[in-house]
Scaffold this motif. Structure first.
Motif, PDB file in Angstrom:
ATOM      1  N   ILE A   1       0.863  -1.186   0.000  1.00  0.00           N
ATOM      2  CA  ILE A   1       0.000   0.000   0.000  1.00  0.00           C
ATOM      3  C   ILE A   1       0.891   1.224   0.000  1.00  0.00           C
ATOM      4  N   GLU A   2       0.927   1.895  -1.139  1.00  0.00           N
ATOM      5  CA  GLU A   2       1.829   3.034  -1.250  1.00  0.00           C
ATOM      6  C   GLU A   2       1.111   4.331  -0.901  1.00  0.00           C
ATOM      7  N   VAL A   3       1.879   5.291  -0.356  1.00  0.00           N
ATOM      8  CA  VAL A   3       1.336   6.631  -0.164  1.00  0.00           C
ATOM      9  C   VAL A   3       1.815   7.475  -1.347  1.00  0.00           C
ATOM     10  N   GLU A   4       1.045   8.508  -1.647  1.00  0.00           N
ATOM     11  CA  GLU A   4       1.370   9.281  -2.848  1.00  0.00           C
ATOM     12  C   GLU A   4       2.402  10.365  -2.557  1.00  0.00           C
ATOM     13  N   GLN A   5       3.362  10.466  -3.450  1.00  0.00           N
ATOM     14  CA  GLN A   5       4.348  11.562  -3.457  1.00  0.00           C
ATOM     15  C   GLN A   5       5.076  11.771  -2.130  1.00  0.00           C
ATOM     16  N   SER A   6       5.529  10.672  -1.544  1.00  0.00           N
ATOM     17  CA  SER A   6       6.295  10.813  -0.305  1.00  0.00           C
ATOM     18  C   SER A   6       7.581  11.590  -0.582  1.00  0.00           C
ATOM     19  N   LYS A   7       7.960  12.425   0.384  1.00  0.00           N
ATOM     20  CA  LYS A   7       9.187  13.208   0.206  1.00  0.00           C
ATOM     21  C   LYS A   7      10.427  12.432   0.624  1.00  0.00           C
ATOM     22  N   THR A   8      10.238  11.227   1.151  1.00  0.00           N
ATOM     23  CA  THR A   8      11.396  10.430   1.560  1.00  0.00           C
ATOM     24  C   THR A   8      11.313   9.064   0.887  1.00  0.00           C
ATOM     25  N   GLU A   9      12.285   8.207   1.194  1.00  0.00           N
ATOM     26  CA  GLU A   9      12.259   6.860   0.613  1.00  0.00           C
ATOM     27  C   GLU A   9      11.225   5.963   1.309  1.00  0.00           C
ATOM     28  N   TYR A  10      10.627   6.470   2.365  1.00  0.00           N
ATOM     29  CA  TYR A  10       9.581   5.704   3.047  1.00  0.00           C
ATOM     30  C   TYR A  10       8.263   6.004   2.357  1.00  0.00           C
ATOM     31  N   ASN A  11       7.772   5.056   1.565  1.00  0.00           N
ATOM     32  CA  ASN A  11       6.622   5.385   0.734  1.00  0.00           C
ATOM     33  C   ASN A  11       5.535   4.310   0.734  1.00  0.00           C
TER      34      ASN A  11
ATOM     35  N   ASP B   1       1.462  18.105   1.869  1.00  0.00           N
ATOM     36  CA  ASP B   1       1.453  18.089   3.331  1.00  0.00           C
ATOM     37  C   ASP B   1       0.987  16.769   3.919  1.00  0.00           C
ATOM     38  N   THR B   2       0.141  16.071   3.192  1.00  0.00           N
ATOM     39  CA  THR B   2      -0.547  14.916   3.760  1.00  0.00           C
ATOM     40  C   THR B   2      -0.296  13.687   2.890  1.00  0.00           C
ATOM     41  N   PHE B   3      -0.181  12.527   3.537  1.00  0.00           N
ATOM     42  CA  PHE B   3      -0.032  11.277   2.790  1.00  0.00           C
ATOM     43  C   PHE B   3      -1.414  10.793   2.342  1.00  0.00           C
ATOM     44  N   PHE B   4      -1.609  10.767   1.046  1.00  0.00           N
ATOM     45  CA  PHE B   4      -2.849  10.201   0.512  1.00  0.00           C
ATOM     46  C   PHE B   4      -2.567   8.790   0.012  1.00  0.00           C
TER      47      PHE B   4
ATOM     48  N   GLU C   1     -16.779  13.444  -3.088  1.00  0.00           N
ATOM     49  CA  GLU C   1     -15.671  12.599  -3.557  1.00  0.00           C
ATOM     50  C   GLU C   1     -14.367  12.955  -2.849  1.00  0.00           C
ATOM     51  N   GLU C   2     -14.177  14.239  -2.626  1.00  0.00           N
ATOM     52  CA  GLU C   2     -12.975  14.709  -1.934  1.00  0.00           C
ATOM     53  C   GLU C   2     -12.933  14.115  -0.519  1.00  0.00           C
ATOM     54  N   ALA C   3     -14.101  14.017   0.104  1.00  0.00           N
ATOM     55  CA  ALA C   3     -14.186  13.511   1.481  1.00  0.00           C
ATOM     56  C   ALA C   3     -13.903  12.018   1.566  1.00  0.00           C
ATOM     57  N   LYS C   4     -14.059  11.315   0.427  1.00  0.00           N
ATOM     58  CA  LYS C   4     -13.854   9.857   0.428  1.00  0.00           C
ATOM     59  C   LYS C   4     -12.383   9.469   0.351  1.00  0.00           C
ATOM     60  N   LYS C   5     -11.547  10.413  -0.004  1.00  0.00           N
ATOM     61  CA  LYS C   5     -10.124  10.083  -0.189  1.00  0.00           C
ATOM     62  C   LYS C   5      -9.493   9.609   1.119  1.00  0.00           C
ATOM     63  N   LEU C   6      -8.709   8.538   1.003  1.00  0.00           N
ATOM     64  CA  LEU C   6      -8.059   7.994   2.199  1.00  0.00           C
ATOM     65  C   LEU C   6      -6.740   8.703   2.482  1.00  0.00           C
ATOM     66  N   VAL C   7      -6.488   8.953   3.739  1.00  0.00           N
ATOM     67  CA  VAL C   7      -5.222   9.579   4.145  1.00  0.00           C
ATOM     68  C   VAL C   7      -4.649   8.819   5.345  1.00  0.00           C
ATOM     69  N   LEU C   8      -3.373   8.991   5.592  1.00  0.00           N
ATOM     70  CA  LEU C   8      -2.815   8.576   6.883  1.00  0.00           C
ATOM     71  C   LEU C   8      -3.141   9.723   7.823  1.00  0.00           C
ATOM     72  N   ARG C   9      -3.758   9.406   8.939  1.00  0.00           N
ATOM     73  CA  ARG C   9      -4.270  10.481   9.791  1.00  0.00           C
ATOM     74  C   ARG C   9      -3.184  11.520  10.086  1.00  0.00           C
ATOM     75  N   THR C  10      -3.569  12.792   9.944  1.00  0.00           N
ATOM     76  CA  THR C  10      -2.600  13.865  10.157  1.00  0.00           C
ATOM     77  C   THR C  10      -2.634  14.342  11.600  1.00  0.00           C
TER      78      THR C  10
ATOM     79  N   LYS D   1       0.219   7.708  16.881  1.00  0.00           N
ATOM     80  CA  LYS D   1       1.048   8.125  15.757  1.00  0.00           C
ATOM     81  C   LYS D   1       0.211   8.920  14.762  1.00  0.00           C
ATOM     82  N   CYS D   2       0.810   9.998  14.265  1.00  0.00           N
ATOM     83  CA  CYS D   2       0.203  10.783  13.210  1.00  0.00           C
ATOM     84  C   CYS D   2       1.237  10.959  12.108  1.00  0.00           C
ATOM     85  N   PHE D   3       0.784  11.352  10.943  1.00  0.00           N
ATOM     86  CA  PHE D   3       1.660  11.333   9.766  1.00  0.00           C
ATOM     87  C   PHE D   3       1.546  12.627   8.979  1.00  0.00           C
ATOM     88  N   ARG D   4       2.654  13.087   8.442  1.00  0.00           N
ATOM     89  CA  ARG D   4       2.587  14.182   7.479  1.00  0.00           C
ATOM     90  C   ARG D   4       3.728  14.028   6.493  1.00  0.00           C
TER      91      ARG D   4
END
Lengths: 550, 507
Positions: free
Chosen positions: A404-414, B294-297, B334-343, B370-373
């Motif tokens: 499961i990849e994340v989009e456009q990661s700024k590091t090698e952790y993706n 800013d956010t991992f999608f 549709e924008e609200a359905k997008k999955l993210v790693l919680r920020t 844990k939170c992610f950005r």
């Protein structure tokens, strides 16, 4: 993060000595001091207060906060003179539909002021303007252009002018390809058949928003006395606010603001900008005191609101036309709290009775960690994000295996980790110089795709180096005994690729497979450059949670 | 002066063994006499010195010893000896024949010819070697051979003959090597002499060393005996145990603090919909935080919760609820359905509020997670970080309570002085920035945000405007400070050596 920088000398002349007390006040106004270097002071402005993005705007707000100049500041607006008119052609409707414009006269600019204007312009582009998408601002010396102005859209190859910082004429497309600003903002015009331009009465191009101004008409200097200001974009409310912020900034510098008439053709009518008519909103003293826990009087409420640049009269608040952030009464109440002083709100804990409770899963995870620590194992903690090489290549999984990849990661952790096994092997591989034996474990979430849905499960993995099947099984059996869990170890059905066949068992509880235990194959150890034999297990904790949280 | 008896009783077995021999003055002699190896003797002497029994003076001397080739020849014989043996058999032999049969390398062969010629043992004529030496000359060991056999020797003690042999061997590669060696000169102190005399008296009586089950079982083995006294000041080798990861130790502590204050723990997924992470928290869909910058999608969408809630969130954004004017834009499902790693862990609060019933009020919840950005990594930033979240849902709650809860929590974390400044978050109003004063460094540390949820957040989730106090300060700076970690990257480096040494969270 929006940073506004200004001169300390100017601050001291306009506001007062820049000492520790005033620094504290700046922070308590909600604009934390970011830097102080020589004569230069930088503050941070939060996104809800774009009206503070210029020194003039900050000065206006801060003088009010200090009680030196309170209430809603009135700016004189002069009616449009002849030809103070902007014709908005219907061709811009689907491209960049709106503009709000003004003329400012009688400016006495110097380098410091020009710098300030450029700064506020850039900061507004970045914040309210959402990187010029919602709003872009153009400022032109009036003496170089002839009113009225027309805002229209034209085929890019028919646009020809010399953009700022260039010495020859380019077409609309060439600007997007060759000019630095063109390249940066090209995406905002991508796919448009026509590009918007401002042209004057002599048909000379002033600018191609939101990209760039003309070199001939779009540069202000210390000679400039009068300017034409336009804001263009997709949201008329934002454009009006932007224009108000810029116009009041010019006015605070000594300029005189003239309105302009915006004409959209006969059918869609006329409008005049800028417009400083304040919005009116109700505020209740009761709500204020309830939310803040204070007992201020109406007189104090009025004083507080006036310090924050509002007018207050019988429960009604007049909101300056350059404030964007007042959506609800609570926004006014916050400003009352700021004027009252956060430091004057005495923290208190109410006597309400609630029962604390830890999450059941967390409790079990901690017990597991303590049991394993008792056996001498060190708990490790790895990133949830990892990468394909670690998860797939090093583990000898087939190339097509999904992560499961994340989009456009700024590091090698993706990619999200699909197991903890590879995290532990990574740790062992990074610690080949640490003393052996190394006994580690990790508890944490792993992520997998199950029929295209992402599942998130708590997992436990443990590794011993140098270690063998027996030692590892002793550890997990001890853990299971302590948790009173009956587990069965059996010949595995689908063994993970990293184990040695014949030295790997499948672990099940209640007939349900929860993971594997075994010795790691030398080919995997080689991939990780681990020189010691490693035995390891990884189990799904969700089944154990189910059993223990009954 | 120390008590000589006590010191005597503290001597280890090895120290006792060498004590009678310290007058030998040098280490190798003591080794011989005590039948201990050099390391044990050196170490024991060190302890005796620290107890004031001996003085040790180090002397440097030049030692002549065999080199790599020298060691080899000592075993196999010098090349000239090996050639001589061949010649003794053949008497006369062709040079090339001799070279082949001697099995010497070309270099060795040439050198051997030279040596034998110089000694006038042979003559060379017509490509042939003639042996001229007498039998006893042949059988006698050469000076070089004798010298080689007697190595190592002290340079200063060499005789004229030995010097001559050394010089001759030095010309040949790696035959001998000369090195500086430190030798120890041992001398008993006055106190040492006293101990020695006492020790003679004590001889035979013996001290109990390691206590063994046999000793315990047999009274006669310990009755009236003395236990050897330990030197209690000597450092002992370090050992390490298993333990929880230090970040989790800190989190466990914070968890106890919150539960003691009457908070219930919230937990939930890391991969969440934009709906819970942003929309339900009144974060406009064009807010910069909702960009990939800013956010991992994750390139996937999920289902939204029940229609009623979605409708109210839409209204809240588009035109406002509860007297708000909203953000005034068209909200996109549709924008609200997008999955993210919680920020932020605040997405747990929004989900909790949506489940909460009015009869459960007042209610207090917390989370640590844990939170992610999407960030690059440096000493103070990372793409994963820990946040501690809390909400208080209480019809009577106000801003002073918010500050009260936070002050109490940070006091338990070791920060007595807390400062609250105005801040900004899309989902709280009023908003607060929390600073704690670092008592040692005397600086304010910025820890993050808090506030009271906006009606635009609360009304869709709870169905009613009830004040919800909320906070989500970062937790990592507190952990860094406690463990004196200067670089955030240390958290998840998993350096086993460092983890073994890391102190425990004790608060």
């Amino acid at each position: 993060m929006a940073i506004v920088t200004f001169s300390k000398k100017q601050f001291e002349k306009d506001i007062g000595i820049f000492d520790e007390k005033i620094k504290d006040k700046i922070a308590m106004f909600g604009t934390p001091l970011e830097r102080e270097e020589g004569d230069s002071i930088s503050i941070e402005v939060f996104p809800n207060r774009p009206d503070l993005l210029s020194y003039q705007g900050f000065k206006r707000g801060f003088l009010g906060f200090l009680g030196k100049r309170t209430g809603l500041i009135q700016y004189k607006l002069s009616k449009p003179e002849e030809n103070y008119k902007v014709i908005i052609d219907s061709s811009v409707r689907d491209i960049r539909p709106y503009t709000a414009c003004a003329v400012i006269k009688g400016l006495q600019l110097d380098d410091e002021k020009i710098k300030e204007i450029i700064q506020v312009q850039e900061m507004l582009h970045l914040t309210l303007g959402r990187r010029r998408k919602k709003a872009a601002i153009g400022i032109y010396p009036l003496e170089k252009i002839q009113l009225p102005i027309t805002f229209r859209a034209v085929e890019p190859d028919k646009i020809k002018f010399t953009p700022l910082e260039m010495d020859k004429e380019l077409s609309g497309l060439e600007i997007l390809q060759k000019h630095s600003a063109g390249k940066e903002y090209a995406h905002l015009l991508a796919g448009k058949v026509k590009f918007p331009i401002f042209v004057d009465a002599k048909d000379q191009v002033l600018s191609m928003p939101p990209i760039i101004n003309s070199q001939l008409t779009g540069r202000i200097t210390s000679e400039t006395k009068d300017v034409f200001v336009e804001c263009s974009g997709s949201d008329m409310n934002i454009l009006k606010i932007c224009l108000n912020i810029i116009a009041t900034c010019f006015a605070d510098m000594g300029g005189k603001i003239y309105q302009m008439e915006l004409s959209r053709g006969q059918l869609r009518g006329k409008e005049t900008t800028p417009d400083f008519t304040p919005r009116v909103m109700k505020i209740s003293l009761e709500n204020t005191n309830k939310l803040l826990g204070t007992s201020i009087t109406e007189k104090e409420l009025k004083e507080c609101l006036e310090k924050m640049g509002y007018n207050y009269k019988s429960k009604l608040v007049e909101i300056p036309a350059w404030r964007t952030d007042i959506l609800h009464e609570v926004d006014l109440i916050e400003d009352v709290a700021i004027a009252y002083g956060y430091e004057n709100l005495v923290p208190e804990i109410p006597e309400i009775s609630t029962t604390g409770k830890e999450s059941g899963k967390e409790k079990i995870k901690r017990s597991i960690a303590l049991i394993l620590a008792g056996l001498g194992f060190l708990e490790a903690s790895s990133y949830h994000l990892t990468n394909k090489k670690a998860q797939i290549e090093n583990m000898n999984l087939p190339e097509k295996e999904r992560v499961i990849e994340v989009e456009q990661s700024k590091t090698e952790y993706n990619a999200l980790r699909k197991n903890l096994t590879h995290s532990l092997l990574k740790i062992l591989s990074e610690n080949v110089d640490s003393e052996y034996p190394q006994k580690i474990f990790e508890v944490g979430k792993i992520f997998n795709l199950v029929s295209e849905k992402i599942t998130e499960k708590e997992s436990l993995s443990l590794a011993i180096a140098p270690g063998n099947f027996t030692e590892t099984r002793q550890a997990i059996e001890y853990l299971f005994r302590m948790l009173e869990i009956n587990a069965v170890f059996s010949e595995p059905k689908n063994m993970p690729s990293w184990f040695i066949d014949g030295r790997t068992a499948e672990i099940s509880i209640n007939g349900k497979s929860i993971g594997f235990i075994g010795e790691i194959h030398p080919k995997i150890l080689k991939n990780w450059k681990i020189k010691m034999p490693v035995a390891l297990f990884e189990i799904d904790l969700e089944e154990i949670f189910k059993k223990l949280i009954a | 002066m120390q008590d000589a008896n006590k010191v005597l009783e503290s001597l280890s077995p090895n120290e006792q063994k060498i004590l009678p021999h310290i007058e030998e003055k040098n280490v190798s002699e003591i080794c011989k006499k005590s039948s201990l190896d050099k390391t044990s003797v050196t170490r024991a002497l060190g302890y005796l010195k620290s107890k004031g029994i001996v003085n040790i003076t180090a002397k440097e001397k030049k030692i002549v010893d065999v080199g790599i080739n020298g060691a080899l020849y000592r075993k196999k014989g010098l090349p000239e000896r090996r050639l001589l043996q061949l010649l003794e058999e053949k008497r006369i032999i062709k040079i090339e024949e001799a070279e082949r049969q001697s099995r010497l390398s070309e270099e060795e062969f040439r050198a051997s010819l030279g040596v034998l010629k110089k000694k006038a043992f042979i003559e060379l004529k017509n490509e042939k070697i003639f042996l001229t030496a007498k039998k006893e000359e042949i059988s006698r060991k050469s000076l070089e051979e004798i010298f080689l056999d007697s190595l190592p020797l002290e340079f200063d003690s060499l005789s004229q003959e030995q010097l001559y042999a050394m010089k001759s061997l030095e010309k040949r590669r790696n035959m001998i090597q000369i090195s500086d060696e430190k030798t120890m000169h041992v001398e008993a102190t006055e106190f040492g002499i006293k101990i020695m005399s006492l020790s003679i008296g004590a001889n035979g009586r013996g001290f109990i060393e390691q206590i063994t089950p046999e000793i315990i079982a047999d009274d006669s083995k310990w009755r009236g005996k003395k236990f050897r006294r330990y030197d209690l000041t000597i450092p002992v080798p370090k050992i390490y145990g298993g333990k929880r990861h230090f970040v989790n130790q800190a989190i466990d502590y914070a968890r106890t603090v919150w539960t003691e204050m009457g908070f219930r723990e919230m937990s939930g997924d890391i991969v969440v919909s934009s709906f819970w992470n942003f929309d339900a928290l009144f974060t406009a869909q064009d807010h910069p935080v909702r960009e990939m910058q800013d956010t991992f999608f994750i390139d996937k969408k999920t289902e939204l919760p029940d229609k009623k809630l979605v409708k109210e969130v839409r209204e809240s954004h588009e035109s406002g609820v509860s007297g708000s004017i909203g953000w005034g834009y068209k909200w996109d499902e549709e924008e609200a359905k997008k999955l993210v790693l919680r920020t932020h862990t605040t997405c747990l609060s929004s989900q909790t509020l949506a489940q909460l019933k009015e009869k459960d009020l007042p209610a207090k919840f917390f989370a640590i997670g844990k939170c992610f950005r999407n960030e690059t990594v440096d000493w103070s930033h990372g793409f994963e970080f820990n946040q501690t979240e809390g909400i208080v849902v209480d019809p009577k709650a106000n801003m002073k309570h918010l500050l009260g809860y936070l002050k109490a929590f940070f006091a338990k974390m070791g920060f007595e002085k807390v400062r609250f400044r105005p801040g900004y978050f899309p989902y709280t109003e009023p908003s607060v920035e929390i600073d704690v004063f670092h008592p040692e460094r005397k600086v304010w540390l910025e820890l993050g945000g808090a506030g009271i949820f906006r009606p635009e957040v609360v009304v869709p989730l709870l169905g009613k405007n009830i004040p919800v106090l909320a906070w989500g300060p970062g937790f990592d700076r507190i952990i860094m400070d406690y463990y004196k970690i200067k670089d955030l990257r240390e958290f998840y480096r998993n350096d086993i050596n460092q983890m073994r040494k890391m102190k425990f969270w004790v608060k």
